[in-house]
Motif scaffolding. Structure first.
Motif, short mmCIF file in Angstrom:
data_model
loop_
_atom_site.label_atom_id
_atom_site.label_comp_id
_atom_site.label_asym_id
_atom_site.label_seq_id
_atom_site.Cartn_x
_atom_site.Cartn_y
_atom_site.Cartn_z
N LYS A 127 0.81 -1.22 0.00
CA LYS A 127 0.00 0.00 0.00
C LYS A 127 0.85 1.27 0.00
O LYS A 127 0.41 2.29 -0.46
CB LYS A 127 -0.94 -0.01 1.19
CG LYS A 127 -1.95 -1.13 1.12
CD LYS A 127 -2.91 -1.09 2.28
CE LYS A 127 -3.88 -2.23 2.17
NZ LYS A 127 -4.87 -2.21 3.23
N ASP A 128 2.03 1.22 0.53
CA ASP A 128 2.90 2.39 0.58
C ASP A 128 4.34 1.92 0.49
O ASP A 128 4.87 1.37 1.45
CB ASP A 128 2.67 3.17 1.86
CG ASP A 128 3.49 4.45 1.95
OD1 ASP A 128 4.39 4.65 1.10
OD2 ASP A 128 3.24 5.24 2.85
N PRO A 129 5.02 2.12 -0.64
CA PRO A 129 6.39 1.61 -0.79
C PRO A 129 7.42 2.32 0.10
O PRO A 129 8.45 1.75 0.41
CB PRO A 129 6.70 1.81 -2.27
CG PRO A 129 5.73 2.81 -2.75
CD PRO A 129 4.53 2.73 -1.86
N LEU A 130 7.16 3.56 0.51
CA LEU A 130 8.14 4.27 1.33
C LEU A 130 8.07 3.85 2.80
O LEU A 130 9.09 3.70 3.46
CB LEU A 130 7.96 5.78 1.19
CG LEU A 130 8.17 6.31 -0.23
CD1 LEU A 130 7.88 7.81 -0.27
CD2 LEU A 130 9.58 6.02 -0.71
N LEU A 131 6.86 3.71 3.32
CA LEU A 131 6.63 3.18 4.66
C LEU A 131 5.80 1.91 4.47
O LEU A 131 4.58 1.95 4.54
CB LEU A 131 5.88 4.19 5.54
CG LEU A 131 6.61 5.50 5.76
CD1 LEU A 131 5.69 6.52 6.40
CD2 LEU A 131 7.83 5.27 6.63
N PRO A 132 6.45 0.81 4.18
CA PRO A 132 5.76 -0.38 3.70
C PRO A 132 4.61 -0.86 4.58
O PRO A 132 4.75 -1.07 5.77
CB PRO A 132 6.85 -1.44 3.66
CG PRO A 132 8.12 -0.66 3.56
CD PRO A 132 7.88 0.60 4.32
N GLN A 133 3.47 -0.97 3.96
CA GLN A 133 2.29 -1.60 4.54
C GLN A 133 1.92 -2.70 3.55
O GLN A 133 1.42 -2.43 2.47
CB GLN A 133 1.15 -0.60 4.68
CG GLN A 133 1.44 0.52 5.63
CD GLN A 133 0.29 1.50 5.69
OE1 GLN A 133 -0.79 1.26 5.18
NE2 GLN A 133 0.54 2.63 6.34
N ILE A 134 2.22 -3.93 3.92
CA ILE A 134 2.04 -5.05 3.00
C ILE A 134 0.95 -5.97 3.52
O ILE A 134 0.94 -6.35 4.68
CB ILE A 134 3.35 -5.84 2.83
CG1 ILE A 134 4.48 -4.91 2.42
CG2 ILE A 134 3.18 -6.97 1.83
CD1 ILE A 134 5.83 -5.53 2.45
N GLU A 135 0.04 -6.34 2.62
CA GLU A 135 -1.01 -7.28 2.96
C GLU A 135 -0.80 -8.53 2.13
O GLU A 135 -0.77 -8.49 0.89
CB GLU A 135 -2.37 -6.67 2.64
CG GLU A 135 -3.53 -7.53 3.01
CD GLU A 135 -4.87 -6.88 2.73
OE1 GLU A 135 -5.88 -7.59 2.76
OE2 GLU A 135 -4.91 -5.66 2.50
N PHE A 136 -0.61 -9.67 2.80
CA PHE A 136 -0.41 -10.95 2.12
C PHE A 136 -1.73 -11.69 2.06
O PHE A 136 -2.47 -11.75 3.04
CB PHE A 136 0.63 -11.80 2.85
CG PHE A 136 2.01 -11.23 2.78
CD1 PHE A 136 2.83 -11.48 1.71
CD2 PHE A 136 2.48 -10.40 3.80
CE1 PHE A 136 4.11 -10.95 1.64
CE2 PHE A 136 3.75 -9.86 3.76
CZ PHE A 136 4.57 -10.12 2.67
N ILE A 137 -2.02 -12.26 0.91
CA ILE A 137 -3.26 -13.00 0.71
C ILE A 137 -2.93 -14.36 0.12
O ILE A 137 -2.25 -14.45 -0.91
CB ILE A 137 -4.20 -12.24 -0.25
CG1 ILE A 137 -4.49 -10.84 0.30
CG2 ILE A 137 -5.48 -13.02 -0.49
CD1 ILE A 137 -5.15 -9.92 -0.68
N GLN A 138 -3.39 -15.42 0.77
CA GLN A 138 -3.18 -16.77 0.26
C GLN A 138 -4.49 -17.28 -0.32
O GLN A 138 -5.55 -17.16 0.30
CB GLN A 138 -2.71 -17.71 1.36
CG GLN A 138 -2.41 -19.11 0.86
CD GLN A 138 -1.86 -20.01 1.95
OE1 GLN A 138 -1.83 -19.66 3.12
NE2 GLN A 138 -1.40 -21.17 1.55
#
Length: 56
Positions: A41-52
Motif C-alpha cells: 500500500k505504501d512503498p516508502l513506509l511499507p504496509q504489505i497485505e499478504f493474501i493466500q
C-alpha cells in the motif's frame, strides 16, 4: 516494484507486478503456479497485505 528495489533487491526476481481485476486473480495465480499475492500500500513506509488463495 519500488518496495522490492529498495528493501529486497536480492529476491526481486521472484516477484511480478500485474494490474488485474478481482475476478482475474485466481486464474492468474493458477497459471503462474502461485499460492498467494501481496499488496504493497505504501512503498516508502511499507504496509504489505499478504493474501493466500486456497485451492478448490
Amino acid at each position: 516494484m519500488s518496495y522490492l528495489n529498495k528493501h529486497a533487491r536480492d529476491v526481486k526476481d521472484r516477484f511480478a507486478v500485474e494490474s488485474v481485476t478481482g475476478y482475474q486473480i485466481k486464474p492468474i495465480l493458477q497459471r503462474w503456479g502461485f499460492t498467494g499475492i501481496a499488496m504493497v500500500k505504501d512503498p516508502l513506509l511499507p504496509q504489505i497485505e499478504f493474501i493466500q488463495i486456497k485451492p478448490n
